[in-house]
Write a protein that holds these residues in place. Structure first.
Motif, PDB file in Angstrom:
ATOM      1  N   GLU A 176      52.453  49.701  40.749  1.00 37.75           N
ATOM      2  CA  GLU A 176      53.012  48.418  41.208  1.00 37.75           C
ATOM      3  C   GLU A 176      51.957  47.311  41.186  1.00 37.75           C
ATOM      4  N   SER A 177      50.681  47.658  41.194  1.00 31.54           N
ATOM      5  CA  SER A 177      49.635  46.626  41.177  1.00 31.54           C
ATOM      6  C   SER A 177      48.660  46.836  40.015  1.00 31.54           C
ATOM      7  N   LEU A 178      49.141  47.441  38.935  1.00 30.49           N
ATOM      8  CA  LEU A 178      48.296  47.723  37.761  1.00 30.49           C
ATOM      9  C   LEU A 178      47.016  48.462  38.165  1.00 30.49           C
ATOM     10  N   ALA A 223      45.337  48.409  40.885  1.00 34.54           N
ATOM     11  CA  ALA A 223      44.306  47.678  41.638  1.00 34.54           C
ATOM     12  C   ALA A 223      43.621  48.659  42.588  1.00 34.54           C
ATOM     13  N   ALA A 276      39.527  45.196  41.635  1.00 29.04           N
ATOM     14  CA  ALA A 276      39.678  45.466  43.062  1.00 29.04           C
ATOM     15  C   ALA A 276      40.967  44.797  43.527  1.00 29.04           C
ATOM     16  N   ASP A 277      41.554  45.324  44.594  1.00 33.58           N
ATOM     17  CA  ASP A 277      42.832  44.796  45.080  1.00 33.58           C
ATOM     18  C   ASP A 277      42.603  43.428  45.735  1.00 33.58           C
ATOM     19  N   ILE A 278      43.016  42.383  45.008  1.00 35.49           N
ATOM     20  CA  ILE A 278      42.737  41.014  45.456  1.00 35.49           C
ATOM     21  C   ILE A 278      43.452  40.728  46.778  1.00 35.49           C
ATOM     22  N   ILE A 337      32.529  47.887  49.765  1.00 28.66           N
ATOM     23  CA  ILE A 337      32.372  48.553  48.460  1.00 28.66           C
ATOM     24  C   ILE A 337      31.069  49.361  48.309  1.00 28.66           C
ATOM     25  N   PRO A 374      36.557  39.152  35.374  1.00 25.85           N
ATOM     26  CA  PRO A 374      37.143  37.843  35.688  1.00 25.85           C
ATOM     27  C   PRO A 374      36.851  37.338  37.100  1.00 25.85           C
ATOM     28  N   GLY A 428      30.825  42.864  41.881  1.00 25.09           N
ATOM     29  CA  GLY A 428      30.082  43.400  43.024  1.00 25.09           C
ATOM     30  C   GLY A 428      29.835  44.883  42.940  1.00 25.09           C
TER      31      GLY A 428
HETATM   32  C1  HXC Z   1      46.052  43.053  43.426  1.00 28.59           C
HETATM   33  C2  HXC Z   1      47.106  42.927  41.402  1.00 28.59           C
HETATM   34  C3  HXC Z   1      45.882  42.898  40.717  1.00 28.59           C
HETATM   35  C4  HXC Z   1      44.689  42.957  41.514  1.00 28.59           C
HETATM   36  C5  HXC Z   1      47.449  42.797  39.245  1.00 28.59           C
HETATM   37  N1  HXC Z   1      48.058  42.870  40.451  1.00 28.59           N
HETATM   38  N2  HXC Z   1      46.125  42.810  39.392  1.00 28.59           N
HETATM   39  N3  HXC Z   1      47.197  43.006  42.735  1.00 28.59           N
HETATM   40  N4  HXC Z   1      44.826  43.025  42.851  1.00 28.59           N
HETATM   41  N5  HXC Z   1      43.475  42.976  40.971  1.00 28.59           N
HETATM   42  C6  HXC Z   1      49.494  42.886  40.714  1.00 28.59           C
HETATM   43  C7  HXC Z   1      50.129  41.515  40.528  1.00 28.59           C
HETATM   44  O1  HXC Z   1      49.918  40.721  41.681  1.00 28.59           O
HETATM   45  C8  HXC Z   1      51.553  41.899  40.320  1.00 28.59           C
HETATM   46  O2  HXC Z   1      52.147  42.192  41.562  1.00 28.59           O
HETATM   47  C9  HXC Z   1      51.470  43.185  39.530  1.00 28.59           C
HETATM   48  O3  HXC Z   1      50.151  43.696  39.777  1.00 28.59           O
HETATM   49  C10 HXC Z   1      51.616  42.990  38.023  1.00 28.59           C
HETATM   50  O4  HXC Z   1      50.702  42.009  37.616  1.00 28.59           O
HETATM   51  P1  HXC Z   1      51.133  40.689  36.811  1.00 28.59           P
HETATM   52  O5  HXC Z   1      50.074  39.672  37.074  1.00 28.59           O
HETATM   53  O6  HXC Z   1      52.536  40.309  37.100  1.00 28.59           O
HETATM   54  O7  HXC Z   1      51.047  41.238  35.320  1.00 28.59           O
HETATM   55  P2  HXC Z   1      50.671  40.416  34.002  1.00 28.59           P
HETATM   56  O8  HXC Z   1      51.336  39.086  33.982  1.00 28.59           O
HETATM   57  O9  HXC Z   1      50.926  41.360  32.882  1.00 28.59           O
HETATM   58  O10 HXC Z   1      49.097  40.131  34.097  1.00 28.59           O
HETATM   59  C11 HXC Z   1      48.192  41.216  34.086  1.00 28.59           C
HETATM   60  C12 HXC Z   1      46.796  40.716  34.513  1.00 28.59           C
HETATM   61  C13 HXC Z   1      46.907  39.982  35.873  1.00 28.59           C
HETATM   62  C14 HXC Z   1      46.219  39.766  33.454  1.00 28.59           C
HETATM   63  C15 HXC Z   1      45.889  41.947  34.604  1.00 28.59           C
HETATM   64  O11 HXC Z   1      47.609  40.836  36.786  1.00 28.59           O
HETATM   65  C16 HXC Z   1      45.587  39.651  36.489  1.00 28.59           C
HETATM   66  O12 HXC Z   1      44.919  38.672  36.090  1.00 28.59           O
HETATM   67  N6  HXC Z   1      45.167  40.410  37.496  1.00 28.59           N
HETATM   68  C17 HXC Z   1      43.958  40.159  38.249  1.00 28.59           C
HETATM   69  C18 HXC Z   1      42.745  40.524  37.416  1.00 28.59           C
HETATM   70  C19 HXC Z   1      41.463  40.218  38.187  1.00 28.59           C
HETATM   71  O13 HXC Z   1      41.149  39.073  38.516  1.00 28.59           O
HETATM   72  N7  HXC Z   1      40.697  41.269  38.474  1.00 28.59           N
HETATM   73  C20 HXC Z   1      39.443  41.143  39.192  1.00 28.59           C
HETATM   74  C21 HXC Z   1      39.693  41.317  40.657  1.00 28.59           C
HETATM   75  S1  HXC Z   1      38.265  41.019  41.614  1.00 28.59           S
HETATM   76  P3  HXC Z   1      53.539  41.532  42.021  1.00 28.59           P
HETATM   77  O14 HXC Z   1      53.699  42.003  43.423  1.00 28.59           O
HETATM   78  O15 HXC Z   1      53.398  40.070  41.857  1.00 28.59           O
HETATM   79  O16 HXC Z   1      54.526  42.135  41.055  1.00 28.59           O
HETATM   80  C22 HXC Z   1      37.356  42.406  41.463  1.00 28.59           C
HETATM   81  C23 HXC Z   1      36.089  42.404  42.261  1.00 28.59           C
HETATM   82  C24 HXC Z   1      35.280  43.598  41.957  1.00 28.59           C
HETATM   83  O17 HXC Z   1      37.699  43.321  40.808  1.00 28.59           O
HETATM   84  C25 HXC Z   1      34.068  43.633  42.806  1.00 28.59           C
HETATM   85  C26 HXC Z   1      33.948  44.826  43.649  1.00 28.59           C
HETATM   86  C27 HXC Z   1      34.552  46.068  43.199  1.00 28.59           C
END
Ligand code: HXC
Length: 257
Positions: free
Chosen positions: A23-25, A27, A65-67, A84, A130, A139
């Motif tokens: 549900e959250s790819l 995360a 990570a789960d944003i 983390i 990203p 991190g």
């Molecule tokens: C929480 C997330 C998520 C994430 C996706 N989802 N990535 N939830 N944390 N990192 C959720 C969305 O909110 C959505 O939930 C569902 O997954 C499907 O994602 P969509 O965005 O609708 O899909 P799509 O349009 O295909 O886009 C895919 C995507 C995009 C390009 C990957 O989801 C995205 O940009 N995600 C975030 C990527 C990101 O910034 N990652 C870095 C996180 S920070 P709903 O409920 O709306 O259906 C990080 C810090 C690390 O990782 C440092 C310490 C470990």
């Protein structure tokens, strides 16, 4: 053991961990990282497991990570609780760990893949850091391991702009060891892991330790340590078996698995 955020299976001598929050790819939240650590502990202590594969779904290895879980965090607690700090469990695994990446490996997902010993990728894989677009930085090793893997220019561009790399660019740059056809990715990762699990385990674990030393030690210290490990393997029955098998033109039957 029961798990809610991952699926854990044994395939012969291979331990398979599937990240499973579709549900959250996938995360990465705290619960998943705790479960991942437990699964790795279990495979590490199980004598019958010789290699581990971590994978996700076709659409995402892990989108970071789960944003939503991180959103409300404030500095004093992240610092006090060392947020983390436990996420590098994969890097402390002594048995080899292969990442099989399909779809998104972003942020913490890219970092988790890079903590593994090598990455097999499907043509759909997308790697990126990203975090900058969220007002933070990687991190869990992204600025360090990505730089070691692909060099400063690409790592810097990716960390400053958030640009993703596709599978072909990632393979060219040395981030992934091989690209494997989408439908065959997990099975090929398991076949590769089986091959490793069939070797002499002390040799496998020393090879892993020694390659990892290349990132931590000077060339002189690294090659000296390598030589000492090499010497120590002459104390094993498997060295005798491996070389006897070669001389006798047969397959080796290693004992230390
Ligand atoms: C929480 C997330 C998520 C994430 C996706 N989802 N990535 N939830 N944390 N990192 C959720 C969305 O909110 C959505 O939930 C569902 O997954 C499907 O994602 P969509 O965005 O609708 O899909 P799509 O349009 O295909 O886009 C895919 C995507 C995009 C390009 C990957 O989801 C995205 O940009 N995600 C975030 C990527 C990101 O910034 N990652 C870095 C996180 S920070 P709903 O409920 O709306 O259906 C990080 C810090 C690390 O990782 C440092 C310490 C470990």
């Amino acid at each position: 053991m029961t798990y809610e955020t991952i699926i854990v299976e044994k395939r012969g001598r291979v331990g398979l961990i599937v990240l499973n929050r579709p549900e959250s790819l996938n995360a990465l939240n705290e619960a998943m990282m705790v479960e991942l650590g437990r699964a790795l502990d279990a495979f590490e202590s199980e004598a019958n497991i010789g290699c581990i594969v971590i994978t996700g779904s076709e659409r995402a290895f892990a989108a970071g990570a789960d944003i939503k879980e991180m959103q409300g965090k404030v500095f004093p607690a992240t610092y006090r609780d060392d947020f983390i700090g436990n996420w590098d469990r994969v890097t402390r695994t002594r048995k080899p760990v292969i990442a099989a990446v399909s779809g998104y490996a972003l942020g913490g997902g890219c970092e988790l893949a890079m903590m593994c010993d090598f990455i097999l990728a499907s043509p759909t894989a997308k790697f990126g850091q990203p975090e900058i677009t969220l007002g933070i930085i990687p991190g869990a090793g992204g600025t360090q391991r990505l730089t070691h893997a692909v060099g400063k220019a690409k790592a810097m561009e990716m960390c400053l702009t958030g640009r993703n790399m596709d599978a072909e660019e990632a393979e060219r740059a040395g981030l992934v060891s091989r690209i494997v056809a989408s439908g065959d990715l997990v099975e090929e990762a398991i076949r590769t892991a089986e091959k490793i699990a069939d070797m002499s385990m002390p040799a496998v674990m020393m090879a892993k330790e020694s390659v990892n030393n290349a990132q931590e030690m000077s060339l002189t210290a690294g090659t000296r340590t390598e030589r000492r490990l090499f010497h120590s393997l002459f104390a094993t029955a498997d060295q005798k078996e491996g070389m006897a098998a070669f001389a006798e033109k047969r397959s080796p039957q290693f004992k230390h698995k």
